[in-house]
Design an enzyme around this catalytic site. Structure first.
Site, mmCIF file in Angstrom:
data_model
loop_
_atom_site.group_PDB
_atom_site.id
_atom_site.type_symbol
_atom_site.label_atom_id
_atom_site.label_comp_id
_atom_site.label_asym_id
_atom_site.label_seq_id
_atom_site.Cartn_x
_atom_site.Cartn_y
_atom_site.Cartn_z
ATOM 1 N N LYS A 178 28.376 -75.612 5.569
ATOM 2 C CA LYS A 178 28.180 -75.443 6.809
ATOM 3 C C LYS A 178 27.804 -76.136 7.843
ATOM 4 C CE LYS A 178 25.450 -71.879 5.861
ATOM 5 N NZ LYS A 178 24.599 -70.173 6.105
ATOM 6 N N ASP A 213 21.095 -64.846 3.213
ATOM 7 C CA ASP A 213 20.834 -64.464 4.125
ATOM 8 C C ASP A 213 22.264 -62.938 3.842
ATOM 9 O OD1 ASP A 213 23.637 -65.647 4.021
ATOM 10 O OD2 ASP A 213 23.776 -66.245 6.387
HETATM 11 MG MG MG Z 1 23.918 -65.598 10.697
#
Ligand code: MG
Ligand code: ADP
Length: 472
Positions: A178, A213
């Site tokens: 990312k 997450d």
């Molecule tokens: Mg997030």
């Protein structure tokens, strides 16, 4: 506007392109692109098959591409838990700091603050990034006035990068994704490094858990809804976690009494061997120019960080062939990553007769000197091709988990989903469901529900910190 564009269709039928009233060359170009970006039902099936195969490989041995990382999270929350916990979420874009009061009866109170992670931090030293996080937590605690806490606050650290966990709060960073690439981090322990930053600043905060997450999203939703079987992220990146039977995690060597454990799939790395994913030249260009070439190609076809860039590459390809914008681009359009995925949403949602919002994005935001209605329709079609493909490929991942867990014969189940792409991209969940119906039949809609889940990384990380500190 032509009828085929104004329709709120969920998939782009290649036949529709015959109705498009552009020039023969434009029609031909769109048809070719349509073909390249199409994921037929048959193709979906072969992707799901390869996906379940790679999942199995990841459960059997360490070091597989789809890493299938045991999360050390075993207990399902009951909703009756109580206490005050801290949670932080280092996503792709923001740092979120939360204080979570679990009140029991599935009730919670969350106070939170967002901090933008400066670009330089994402590629600088890991120690600096951890200091930035600790400073943000310090600022937050001052703001919400927590001086009254005499004991160390327990913190769940949502760190959404592949970490090979050794315990619930210790592990090694395997690789960056990312757009992050801090130095001094790969192979090191992000939990320990953050704890060091807290220690240097004399803060009474204990990193109780490193939480992905996806795992947080799953646990937060499970705190309220026991039918939750999976947590998925479609944000800057994409990944998923689900409840797996311990017996199936054959690579697990330690003793454990619980029957189930949440597995963080790290599914962004699916098919790095490029056996089934239909990569186009636009995907290859993006991959080559990314921070992590050759890896996470599934993620690069699905998630927010990348979709706009694929459209930009396609757009420039048509400009170079004199099929768009009278052959003219702009300095902004020529800049890598300038076409944000949120622009795609704005364009797809634009149903005005002159595609005025699309015109605004192309001319005002991206600086294209002038666009015709036909240009705007073409760009809108490109967005649809990329958006529909992303949703269908996402569905393949969900279908693989459903197949692997043999979920279809069971009662209805819920996938908790977080991330801006799922939340804001027009028709994304509808297109996913459509693909699942093609695979499993119409009745799948009664079996699986996608539930938008916002508080995953906050509430979820806090629930996990609570489980750890209570010795669950
Ligand atoms: Mg997030
Ligand atoms: P994170 O992944 O950092 O937790 P988000 O879930 O908000 O954060 O995802 C951010 C990503 O979502 C960015 O890559 C951005 O391009 C994309 N995004 C933001 N807004 C939209 C939108 N309206 N439509 C589609 N994608 C969006």
């Amino acid at each position: 506007m032509s009828a085929w564009l104004s329709r709120k269709v969920s998939s782009l039928n290649l036949q529709e392109l015959n109705e498009f009233d552009g020039s023969q060359e434009q029609k031909q170009a769109l048809k070719e692109l349509g073909k390249e970006f199409e994921i037929t039902t048959e193709k979906l099936r072969s992707i799901v098959k390869q996906f379940t195969f790679e999942m199995q490989k990841g459960l059997e041995r360490h070091g597989a591409k789809v890493a299938m990382i045991p999360s050390f999270v075993t207990g399902k929350p009951t909703g009756m838990e109580s206490g005050t916990y801290l949670a932080i979420d280092l996503g792709g874009t923001n740092l979120r700091v939360c204080k979570v009061d679990l009140l029991g009866n599935g009730k919670v109170e969350i106070q939170q603050q967002k901090y933008i992670v400066p670009e330089a931090m994402k590629t600088g030293e890991m120690r600096q990034l951890c200091d930035f996080i600790a400073d943000s937590v310090d600022m937050f605690l001052t703001e919400i006035d927590t001086d009254s806490y005499s004991e160390a606050l327990q913190l769940g650290f949502t760190f959404s990068f592949p970490v090979n966990l050794r315990t619930i709060n210790r592990g090694n960073l395997m690789q960056w994704t990312k757009g992050y690439c801090c130095t001094g981090a790969i192979g090191k322990d992000p939990g320990l490094m953050l704890q060091d930053s807290f220690r240097r600043k004399n803060m009474k905060v204990n990193v109780a858990a490193i939480v992905n997450d996806t795992v947080g999203t799953l646990m937060a939703h499970a705190y309220r809804d026991p039918t939750t079987f999976m947590g998925i992220i479609f944000g800057t990146g994409t990944n998923a976690a689900y409840f797996e039977k311990m017996d199936n995690i054959t690579k697990w060597e330690d003793d454990i009494t619980s029957e189930e454990m949440v597995v963080n799939m790290e599914w962004g790395a699916f098919d790095e061997e490029r056996r089934v994913l239909p990569m186009t030249i636009y995907d290859n260009r993006l991959d080559r120019e990314s921070i992590n070439p050759g890896t996470h190609i599934y993620e690069k076809m699905i998630s927010g960080m990348y979709l706009g860039e694929i459209v930009r590459n396609m757009t420039l390809g048509l400009v170079d062939r004199q099929l768009l914008f009278d052959g003219k681009s702009s300095p902004e359009m020529n800049k890598k990553w300038s076409f944000e995925t949120s622009h795609m949403s704005a364009i797809e949602i634009d149903t005005s007769s002159d595609l005025a919002d699309t015109q605004y994005v192309l001319e005002t935001v991206l600086g294209i000197p002038s666009t015709t209605l036909m240009d705007r329709e073409m760009v809108k079609t490109l967005c649809r091709l990329v958006g529909i493909r992303a949703a269908r490929l996402s569905a393949a991942g969900v279908a693989a988990v459903m197949t692997h867990c043999n979920l279809l014969p069971q009662d209805a189940c819920t996938a908790a989903v977080d991330g801006s792409v799922f939340e804001f991209y027009p028709h994304f969940s509808h297109n996913m469901m459509k693909a699942l119906k093609e695979l499993f039949g119409e009745e799948v809609e009664q079996k699986i529900k996608f539930s938008q889940s916002h508080d995953g990384s906050g509430l979820g990380a806090a629930v996990i910190a609570m489980q750890v500190s209570k010795g669950n």
